[in-house]
Design a protein around this motif. Structure first.
Motif, short mmCIF file in Angstrom:
data_model
loop_
_atom_site.label_atom_id
_atom_site.label_comp_id
_atom_site.label_asym_id
_atom_site.label_seq_id
_atom_site.Cartn_x
_atom_site.Cartn_y
_atom_site.Cartn_z
N ARG A 1 7.25 46.16 53.95
CA ARG A 1 6.19 47.03 53.47
C ARG A 1 4.66 46.45 53.30
O ARG A 1 3.63 46.86 53.56
CB ARG A 1 6.44 47.97 52.50
CG ARG A 1 5.55 49.23 52.01
CD ARG A 1 6.24 50.10 51.23
NE ARG A 1 5.41 51.44 51.16
CZ ARG A 1 5.95 52.42 50.50
NH1 ARG A 1 7.09 52.55 50.05
NH2 ARG A 1 4.99 53.51 50.57
N LEU A 2 5.00 45.23 52.88
CA LEU A 2 3.71 44.34 52.48
C LEU A 2 2.95 43.84 53.65
O LEU A 2 2.11 43.04 53.59
CB LEU A 2 3.99 43.33 51.45
CG LEU A 2 4.44 43.80 50.00
CD1 LEU A 2 4.75 42.70 49.36
CD2 LEU A 2 3.10 44.62 49.32
N ASN A 3 3.88 43.87 54.76
CA ASN A 3 3.34 43.42 56.10
C ASN A 3 3.56 41.69 56.19
O ASN A 3 2.74 41.23 56.71
CB ASN A 3 1.84 43.62 56.56
CG ASN A 3 1.91 43.60 58.19
OD1 ASN A 3 2.49 43.82 58.96
ND2 ASN A 3 0.55 43.31 58.60
N ARG A 4 4.49 41.22 55.31
CA ARG A 4 4.95 39.85 55.29
C ARG A 4 5.64 39.36 56.59
O ARG A 4 6.35 40.50 56.97
CB ARG A 4 5.60 39.38 54.16
CG ARG A 4 4.74 39.74 52.68
CD ARG A 4 3.91 38.79 52.49
NE ARG A 4 4.45 37.52 52.20
CZ ARG A 4 3.54 36.29 52.16
NH1 ARG A 4 2.12 36.74 52.12
NH2 ARG A 4 4.15 35.22 51.80
N ILE A 5 5.61 38.37 57.26
CA ILE A 5 6.01 37.83 58.38
C ILE A 5 7.27 37.20 58.25
O ILE A 5 7.98 36.86 59.05
CB ILE A 5 5.09 37.03 59.21
CG1 ILE A 5 4.79 35.61 58.42
CG2 ILE A 5 3.87 37.79 59.60
CD1 ILE A 5 4.28 34.67 59.28
N HIS A 6 8.12 37.03 56.84
CA HIS A 6 8.98 36.48 56.57
C HIS A 6 10.14 37.36 55.84
O HIS A 6 9.96 38.41 55.49
CB HIS A 6 8.77 35.00 55.60
CG HIS A 6 8.49 35.57 54.26
ND1 HIS A 6 9.17 35.76 53.16
CD2 HIS A 6 7.07 35.77 53.79
CE1 HIS A 6 8.57 35.82 52.22
NE2 HIS A 6 7.36 35.96 52.40
N THR A 7 11.20 36.67 55.67
CA THR A 7 12.37 37.54 54.88
C THR A 7 12.76 36.60 53.64
O THR A 7 12.52 35.42 53.59
CB THR A 7 13.73 37.62 55.97
OG1 THR A 7 14.34 36.28 56.23
CG2 THR A 7 13.27 38.28 57.24
N ALA A 8 13.89 37.05 52.85
CA ALA A 8 14.31 36.35 51.85
C ALA A 8 15.08 35.25 52.40
O ALA A 8 14.93 34.11 51.84
CB ALA A 8 15.19 37.38 51.07
N LYS A 9 15.91 35.47 53.54
CA LYS A 9 16.45 34.03 54.08
C LYS A 9 15.53 33.02 54.41
O LYS A 9 15.94 31.75 54.24
CB LYS A 9 17.41 34.80 55.27
CG LYS A 9 18.21 33.66 55.80
CD LYS A 9 19.11 34.18 57.15
CE LYS A 9 19.91 33.09 57.71
NZ LYS A 9 20.69 33.66 58.73
N ASP A 10 14.38 33.54 54.86
CA ASP A 10 13.32 32.52 55.40
C ASP A 10 12.92 31.51 54.05
O ASP A 10 12.71 30.45 54.47
CB ASP A 10 12.17 33.10 56.11
CG ASP A 10 12.43 33.77 57.44
OD1 ASP A 10 13.23 33.08 57.99
OD2 ASP A 10 11.83 34.66 57.69
#
Length: 370
Positions: A129-138
């Protein structure tokens, strides 16, 4: 202490809350931009040949979005042109979606010894939703690459429907990644950003809800061994950011690149926010500055008070009196009387009580003389 800030205005895509000078569509200008950046570094160094610098901070944008050779080149140019203190703290900001082992290796090869990771939240739906390109796993993959390094993580509070349990789990994720420093920022919906519309529609947490989360965060981080040393910054003892402390001590710093600000010899100046304008200025041997102000008198005093009272240690009154040749208690008698119940006097220091740090702006503004 003195610091150097290097701005990298490129990123993969713009976050919904971002109001910084970052331009994903301009990343094709990376090589030209860094050529100009190296040139500005050389010019700024000639202006201050006798200064010794303690820190270097590479921010953005997303510095890790560009090829590591450009970052390495910038650091080599700084070392060539400026005098750095032995063992200087050199920090780079990382987005977990743009990091690999080779980049980390190259950063470390030129002396980067502190890594600031933009986590923001440990929940993938919120990141999307924030348009971040990563995940928690990243994030965990990145921290695994940095195992044993001096690492920091940024966390946002005040997101859509965010709960204190979610924030605590985000903190737990950061701790699982062995970070030694955390910056916890309240989301600020700036005019012109996509998330500002959500703010106008009442979709974000209220100020009171954010304040409640913040107070619980402070207590939770203390349990985990992270001390609050500035209103938004927490660290395991010994891992405080030296570069940021320069700002809070009202120390001197040089900023190079688009939108970068500097404070040297009492003058505060800022570069243009436009990439093409910046590069044209540097190419034609003109200053990229768009503003310049000499900060003196009451304005300088207020800056010192404002910055110091954001920190846990507070303002050293004895040093303040010596620096500005004033009697702090007499000159600011009215403010001290009005806000004294929120302040603590501890030897030479005056600071805001722990329970009122989150509302420190209201207290600090009382010291601004009209």
């Amino acid at each position: 202490m003195k610091g150097i800030y290097i701005h990298v205005p490129f990123c993969k895509q713009k976050c919904t809350y971002c109001d910084f000078a970052s331009f994903p569509k301009e990343i094709g200008k990376t090589e030209s931009y860094f050529a100009c950046l190296y040139r500005e570094i050389e010019g700024r160094a000639k202006q201050y040949p006798d200064k010794i610098f303690d820190t270097v901070y590479i921010g953005g944008g997303t510095p890790s979005a560009v090829d590591a050779k450009y970052i390495a080149g910038a650091i080599r140019q700084v070392k060539k042109c400026f005098t750095l203190k032995k063992g200087a703290e050199i920090t780079i900001e990382l987005n977990p979606g743009t990091v690999d082992a080779n980049k980390i290796k190259e950063y470390k090869s030129v002396g980067v010894n502190r890594f600031s990771i933009g986590l923001q939240t440990g929940f993938d739906d919120q990141l999307k939703r924030l348009n971040r390109i990563h995940t928690a796993k990243d994030f965990l993959l990145t921290t695994n690459l940095l195992k044993g390094e001096n690492t920091s993580a940024d966390i946002l509070i005040g997101l859509h429907d965010q709960t204190i349990d979610q924030v605590k789990k985000t903190i737990e994720l950061a701790i699982a990644g062995r970070v030694k420093h955390l910056s916890v920022y309240a989301l600020t919906p700036e005019v012109g950003t996509p998330i500002y519309t959500d703010y106008l529609n009442g979709e974000l947490l209220s100020d009171d809800e954010v304040a409640d989360i913040y107070q619980e965060v402070v207590a939770y981080l203390k349990e985990k061994g992270f001390n609050r040393y500035e209103v938004s910054n927490f660290a395991i003892p010994g891992y405080e950011s030296k570069h940021n402390q320069i700002y809070w001590d009202r120390g001197e710093y040089i900023g190079v690149g688009v939108s970068a600000s500097s404070f040297m010899n009492g003058r505060r100046f800022t570069n243009t926010f436009k990439i093409d304008e910046y590069m044209n200025a540097v190419i034609y041997n003109k200053s990229p500055e768009i503003s310049s102000d000499l900060i003196e008198g009451d304005d300088a005093e207020f800056e010192k008070i404002m910055l110091a009272l954001r920190t846990a240690k507070g303002l050293n009154v004895k040093e303040f009196n010596e620096e500005f040749n004033v009697d702090f208690d007499q000159k600011y008698k009215a403010a001290l009387q009005k806000k004294g119940k929120y302040l603590v006097r501890d030897g030479d220091y005056i600071r805001i009580q722990d329970d009122y740090m989150y509302v420190q702006n209201d207290i600090i503004l009382e010291f601004q003389l009209n």
